[in-house]
Design a protein around this motif. Structure first.
Motif: not given
Length: 330
Positions: A182-201
């Protein structure tokens, strides 16, 4: 209450104190005996003390309301006059500032249910998050803050699925609970909408490292360096992974970069790397000897339990069931 009103209030306070002292001086000149003068002095002292105390309380009262009004935004005063939801939120914020957590929760939840506007609901949830986070540091609290805090994170992500911050915050909460899918899915969603979201990467790389896919973790972290060249946590994680693989030169390189970029706890990182080297050189060592603050050993039973848990935010249970069926066919 704006600054002009506060200034006027302060002016009145000193005016009354000045009038009291002037009246005291005049009355003192009218005294005939020392006893009358002494009594008058005591009365003046009590009067000035009471007036100063009342003024301080009133100033605190209005300052609190001014802060709550400011929290509602630039047009908070207009919103309070025209919107019933804003008035309820305003009361909840004041109660939270007064540490009256039960009343604050009641007002904020009421405001959340009063409005069907997404931004208003998100605003209420943000203040509920502040409330439950404050309760986590209050030992005597009787409210189930962890469970309600998770509800806030899930609800915020449901209301704003395109918000990287909402997704990454929910992902972090799932990561802390050990629900890595579930954590991985959420972080991937964050990167989807903001490719430069460093914390999610960074968090995605951490999840891959936790699962033992260090090659994938390193790939993500090195790409993250291209976006954020001076992030100490990225270099810290790379130093840790290379220490696990006994790549001494790479480990030292990224360790030094982490320190140069301002990693605050250099001693902790050094102890971590030393512990890893000791583990690598120890005979009959197993995964339980690894420092648990950075490396999580996931058992198959835990993965299965995580996959069977129903997710209200995303449809992961179907994906996990499919993976289990494929594994069974193999």
């Amino acid at each position: 209450m704006n600054r002009n009103n506060i200034g006027f209030f302060t002016f009145l306070k000193f005016l009354f104190i000045g009038l009291g002292l002037a009246s005291g001086v005049w009355l003192f000149s009218m005294c005939r005996t020392e006893l009358e003068a002494l009594i008058l002095i005591l009365v003046i002292i009590v009067f000035v003390t009471v007036l100063a105390t009342v003024s301080e309380k009133l100033n605190e009262h209005f300052s609190l309301r001014r802060a709550a009004m400011k929290a509602l935004g630039m047009h908070g005063g207009i919103a309070i006059r025209k919107d019933a939801t804003a008035r309820v939120v305003y009361k909840g914020i004041i109660k939270l500032m007064q540490d009256d957590y039960h009343a604050a929760e009641e007002y904020l939840m009421k405001a959340y249910h009063l409005s069907d506007v997404r931004n208003n609901q998100l605003f209420c949830i943000e203040w509920l998050v502040r409330l439950y986070e404050a309760l986590e540091s209050t030992p005597s609290a009787t409210i189930d803050s962890p469970g309600k805090l998770m509800w806030c994170f899930r609800r915020a992500a449901e209301l704003a699925p395109d918000s990287p911050e909402a997704q990454s915050r929910l992902g972090h909460a799932y990561y802390v609970e050990g629900k890595l899918d579930k954590a991985l899915y959420c972080f991937e969603q964050a990167v989807k909408y903001d490719p430069n979201h460093g914390y999610s990467h960074y968090s995605i790389a951490k999840i891959y490292a936790c699962r033992g896919d260090d090659e994938k973790a390193v790939e993500i972290l090195e790409k993250l360096i291209e976006m954020q060249q001076n992030h100490p946590l990225v270099y810290c994680e790379l130093a840790t992974i290379y220490a696990m693989h006994r790549s001494n030169e790479k480990c030292r390189e990224y360790y030094e970069k982490a320190i140069m970029c301002g990693y605050e706890n250099a001693d902790k990182l050094a102890r971590r790397i030393t512990a890893i080297y000791d583990f690598n050189n120890a005979k009959d060592a197993d995964g339980n000897d690894l420092p648990q603050e950075y490396y999580r050993h996931i058992h198959k039973e835990e993965e299965k339990k995580d996959c069977s848990t129903t997710c209200e935010h995303c449809d992961l249970n179907k994906k996990c069931a499919k993976e289990e069926n494929n594994a069974g066919n193999e």
